[in-house]
Design an enzyme around this catalytic site. Structure first.
Site, mmCIF file in Angstrom:
data_model
loop_
_atom_site.group_PDB
_atom_site.id
_atom_site.type_symbol
_atom_site.label_atom_id
_atom_site.label_comp_id
_atom_site.label_asym_id
_atom_site.label_seq_id
_atom_site.Cartn_x
_atom_site.Cartn_y
_atom_site.Cartn_z
ATOM 1 N N TRP A 63 -0.972 -9.409 7.118
ATOM 2 C CA TRP A 63 -1.018 -10.134 5.746
ATOM 3 C C TRP A 63 -0.294 -11.450 5.997
ATOM 4 C CZ3 TRP A 63 3.027 -10.267 2.098
ATOM 5 C CH2 TRP A 63 4.245 -9.540 2.357
ATOM 6 N N ASP A 138 7.355 -2.368 7.123
ATOM 7 C CA ASP A 138 6.896 -2.957 5.829
ATOM 8 C C ASP A 138 6.303 -1.490 5.206
ATOM 9 O OD1 ASP A 138 6.059 -4.168 3.701
ATOM 10 O OD2 ASP A 138 4.662 -5.402 4.767
ATOM 11 N N LYS A 174 1.938 -1.132 -5.576
ATOM 12 C CA LYS A 174 0.546 -0.329 -5.621
ATOM 13 C C LYS A 174 0.936 1.106 -5.989
ATOM 14 C CE LYS A 174 -1.380 -2.999 -1.606
ATOM 15 N NZ LYS A 174 -0.370 -4.045 -1.176
#
Length: 327
Positions: A63, A138, A174
């Protein structure tokens, strides 16, 4: 500048384990960050300051990140199998200069949803040890991938078992739905408590001109939930419910496509994990989905599985079948 101490304490427990010796021995330097993206940015500035001639290897694809250090890439996704290109990944790790920095997705790789197996993570960790590489994890989807935060942190735990000093970016966007609150954490495992104090001080110095202080409200939500055993238990149940729903939608999408007689294999839909499915559709096929069926996704074929429901999965499968049945 370091943010909520309570939130940080609870957050590092999620990453490193409730009974982690690293936490007990105060070997972790950690600060609240502006979600996972902000943690990545803060680490990049740290790397730039203390290893100015270094670069960081990122997977293909990944990303978008605003990198402050030069980037190189390593093989990750295998388009033909729609899975992991493990052989090429290992070759890139072996061929990178000793002591290189690597960005690794701890679980639910974004955007592909393709993760290494536990055995593959062990091989990756071993090769990192041989080469002296630094792993920066990450972890944006802990708990949201498998439904179990402990299982989703397995990659990190393997590296810790092997004695690595690592960095870790965490986010609650999230798994707590706090996108708008920008709640995250950057942590780094250090040699000892003295080094951890020094590293945290440097991270705070880097944060000062960048954003000064992180927001309070989201951090209070996180620390309230994780600091209360009953609320934490409820959160863990709800995270599992969310993950299980997405896993169920993966199964339903694949089954619907197979029932339609698709000539293609859709096994990757259920093999991948997390919020995103890398469908393998071409940009032209995606354009047809948009123009003919009013279904919207990125042109690289990435589907947000969170948007798939029992009410629309049949329509989605039929549309995908129509645009892919000719190959």
């Amino acid at each position: 500048m370091g943010g909520s101490i309570k939130m940080i304490e609870e957050t590092v427990k999620l990453a490193y384990g409730e009974d982690s010796d690293l936490i007990k021995n105060k070997r972790i330097a950690a600060v609240q960050a502006l979600s996972g993206t902000g943690a990545c940015r803060l680490f990049a500035d740290f790397q730039k300051r203390f290893s100015p001639d270094s670069q960081i290897y990122i997977p293909v694809p990944t990303w978008a990140k605003d990198a402050q250090v030069p980037q190189r890439t390593y093989h990750y996704y295998h388009p033909e199998s729609r899975g992991l290109d493990f052989t090429a990944l290992m070759d890139d790790i072996k061929n990178a200069p000793n002591g290189s920095f690597f960005l690794l997705h701890a679980c639910a790789h974004n955007p592909t949803g393709v993760d290494p197996s536990e055995e593959q993570w062990r091989e990756i960790s071993y090769q990192f040890k041989v080469k002296g590489h630094f792993a920066f994890f990450d972890m944006a989807c802990q708990g949201f991938a498998s439904g179990d935060p402990e299982r989703d942190a397995k990659s990190i735990r393997i590296f810790l078992e092997d004695g690595h000093l690592i960095g870790c970016a965490q986010s609650y966007a999230k798994n707590m739905g706090l996108y708008g609150q920008r709640v995250g954490c950057l942590s780094m495992v250090c040699e000892d408590e003295k080094q951890a104090v020094a590293v945290k001080s440097q991270l705070q110095q880097l944060a000062r001109p960048m954003y000064s202080n992180p927001p309070v409200h989201g951090a209070l939500i996180v620390s309230t939930i994780l600091g209360d055993p009953d609320l934490k238990k409820l959160w863990l149940k709800e995270v599992k419910d969310m993950a299980d729903r997405i896993i169920g939608m993966r199964t339903a999408l694949r089954e619907n496509l197979e029932k339609l007689g698709s000539p293609l294999s859709w096994e990757h839909v259920t093999k991948q994990i997390g919020m995103f499915c890398y469908s393998g559709m071409t940009p032209e096929q995606v354009d047809r989905l948009t123009s003919e069926f009013h279904i919207y996704l990125t042109r690289n074929g990435r589907i947000s599985m969170a948007g798939v429901t029992t009410g629309n999965v049949g329509y989605l499968a039929n549309a995908i079948h129509e645009v892919t049945k000719s190959g």
